[in-house]
Write an enzyme that holds these catalytic residues in place. Sequence first.
Site, PDB file in Angstrom:
ATOM      1  N   PHE A 111     -12.413  -7.324  -1.481  1.00  0.00           N
ATOM      2  CA  PHE A 111     -13.693  -6.883  -2.057  1.00  0.00           C
ATOM      3  C   PHE A 111     -14.741  -7.972  -2.048  1.00  0.00           C
ATOM      4  O   PHE A 111     -15.933  -7.694  -2.171  1.00  0.00           O
ATOM      5  CB  PHE A 111     -13.464  -6.376  -3.489  1.00  0.00           C
ATOM      6  CG  PHE A 111     -13.483  -7.441  -4.548  1.00  0.00           C
ATOM      7  CD1 PHE A 111     -12.366  -8.209  -4.812  1.00  0.00           C
ATOM      8  CD2 PHE A 111     -14.638  -7.681  -5.277  1.00  0.00           C
ATOM      9  CE1 PHE A 111     -12.385  -9.189  -5.790  1.00  0.00           C
ATOM     10  CE2 PHE A 111     -14.672  -8.668  -6.257  1.00  0.00           C
ATOM     11  CZ  PHE A 111     -13.542  -9.425  -6.511  1.00  0.00           C
ATOM     12  N   LYS A 112     -14.326  -9.232  -1.898  1.00  0.00           N
ATOM     13  CA  LYS A 112     -15.310 -10.315  -1.992  1.00  0.00           C
ATOM     14  C   LYS A 112     -16.340 -10.254  -0.868  1.00  0.00           C
ATOM     15  O   LYS A 112     -17.438 -10.777  -1.003  1.00  0.00           O
ATOM     16  CB  LYS A 112     -14.601 -11.650  -2.055  1.00  0.00           C
ATOM     17  CG  LYS A 112     -13.746 -11.730  -3.314  1.00  0.00           C
ATOM     18  CD  LYS A 112     -13.347 -13.101  -3.707  1.00  0.00           C
ATOM     19  CE  LYS A 112     -12.743 -13.132  -5.103  1.00  0.00           C
ATOM     20  NZ  LYS A 112     -11.387 -12.556  -5.181  1.00  0.00           N
ATOM     21  N   ASP A 113     -15.984  -9.570   0.244  1.00  0.00           N
ATOM     22  CA  ASP A 113     -16.968  -9.397   1.326  1.00  0.00           C
ATOM     23  C   ASP A 113     -18.207  -8.646   0.848  1.00  0.00           C
ATOM     24  O   ASP A 113     -19.308  -8.884   1.362  1.00  0.00           O
ATOM     25  CB  ASP A 113     -16.349  -8.606   2.489  1.00  0.00           C
ATOM     26  CG  ASP A 113     -15.297  -9.399   3.254  1.00  0.00           C
ATOM     27  OD1 ASP A 113     -15.441 -10.631   3.383  1.00  0.00           O
ATOM     28  OD2 ASP A 113     -14.322  -8.776   3.724  1.00  0.00           O
TER      29      ASP A 113
END
Length: 467
Positions: A111-113
Site C-alpha cells: 500500500f505504500k506505493d
Amino acid sequence: MNFISTRGEVEKLGFEDVVLAGLARDGGLYVPEAWPVLSNDTIASFADKSFAEIAVEVIHPFTGDEISRDDLFRMAKDAYATFDSPAVTPLHPLKPGLTVLELFHGPTLAFKDVAMQLLARLMDHVLAKRGRRATIVGATSGDTGGAAIEAFRTSQRVDVVILFPEGRVSDVQRRMMTTPAEKNVHALAIRGTFDDCQALVKAMFNDHAFRDRVELSGVNSINWARIVAQATYYFYAASRLSGGKDGALSFSVPTGNFGDIFAGYVAKCMGLPIDKLIIASNENDILPRAVATGIYAMRDVVPTSSPSMDIQVSSNFERYLFEASGRDAGLVRSLMASLAAKGSFELGSLAPILKSDFAAVSASEKDVADCIRDTEVRYGYLLDPHTACAVVAAERVAEGDTVVLATAHPAKFPDAIEAITRKRPPLPRGFEHLMTDKERFEILSNNLAAVEEFVLNHSRASAGVSP
Ligand SMILES: *Cc1c(COP(=O)(O)O)cnc(C)c1O
C-alpha cells in the site's frame, strides 16, 4: 493551510515546506492548523469520480494556493497510472459484511506505493519550483524502502538512502530496494532492528548541521503528504460501498507505525462517516495493550510473519495524542520525554478517549495462519499475513459492514505464505526479473557517524551539484 508541530516549539509552515521537512525541528510531527471538513455533497459526489479526482478533493484543502488543482490532478493521474488496476485500489467482496480494499496494485505490491508515488511527484514539483535538491533518508521495516526507491528512481533532484534491518525483510522486499540500478538510490543494511533504523533517521534529523548540509527530507509516514494521500482511499472505499449504521463503514487496518490508521482518523476528521477504526496488530501489540490498559509501554520486538508491523514505537501515535489531548503540545512533550527516558508513559485522562476512538486487536501467529488457510479454503482468496491480522481483528470486533485494508500482495511474503499453505504464491506478471537481477547494497553497524558519512558521500545536495 499552515501546519504546526505536535511539540509546539517551531514556527508554522506551509504545505510545500512541510512536504520537504518531514520531522519538525523540535522533534515533533506536523499537523494541519485546523481540519478542513468536506461537505456531505462533496463526499456524495465521489461516487462518480475516479481515484485521482477524489485525491484532488481530499488533498487540495491542505495545499491551499501553493499547489493548483490542475497541477495536483496531473501529478495524481501520473502517480496512479503506475498501478495495474484502473480502479487503483479495487474492492473485493470477501463475504457478507466484509470487503477487502486491495491497496497492493502499485509497482512494489504494497500500500505504500499509493502515497509514495504521489509524494515523489510532489517533491520534484516543489524542488523544481525552488531550484533545489534534496536528500531523502528513510528507515524501512520492509515496504517503505522499496516504495521510496521505486518512486524516486527517476527523480532528477532527489537522492535516496534507505536503512533496513539486516536479515529482517523478505527477499522480495530486499530485492525491490537493491536491484534498481539508478545512481540516486541506495539501500543500506543496518545490523539492528527496524526501531534502530528509525532511531538513526530521527538522530540525523535532529543533527541540524548535517540536516542542512544534505538538505535532508523524510518520506517515512511522519511525512504529512503521505498521511493525507492515504486518506484518499478511505473516501474512495466509502464512495463505492454503502455503509451500515447511518451509512458509516468500519475499517480494520494492519498497523505498525500508526500511519495508515491515522489516515483513517484524518478522513473521519474531514467528515467521512466512519463507525469503528480497528487497529490490527500482530504479536507486537503495544497499541492493543495501550488501548486495553491505558499504558503505552515498549517491549522487545518479536519477529513475525508480518514483518512490516514488527514495530514497538508507533511514530504517528504522537499525532493522535496531540488531537486526543485537545492539541496540548506541553502534554505531548512530557509523554514523549517519558517514553524516551523509561520506554513508557501513562495515557491518564486520554485512555478513555483512545478507547472510544479505536478498537484494537493483536493477532497471534496461529490466528494469522488459521485465517489465511481458512479464507483460502472457504472463499478462494489468498491473504498476505499483514492483511490477515486485519481480517482476524475485523471478525473479533465488528458487527457492521467492515472494510479490511489489504496492505500487501501475498507474493511479497512467499516464505511465510508457503509455510502456512504449503504452496508458494507466484509473483504477478511483470516481476519475472526481480529474483535474478543483480543486487547492490552496503552493510553498516548501528552507528550514527558511519551512516551520516555514507549519506554525505552519496548526496548531490551536500556536494553542491547544481540541479
Ligand atoms: C507499512 C506496512 C504496514 C503498517 O503501516 P503503518 O502505516 O506503518 O501503520 C502494514 N502492512 C504492510 C504490508 C506495510 O507495508
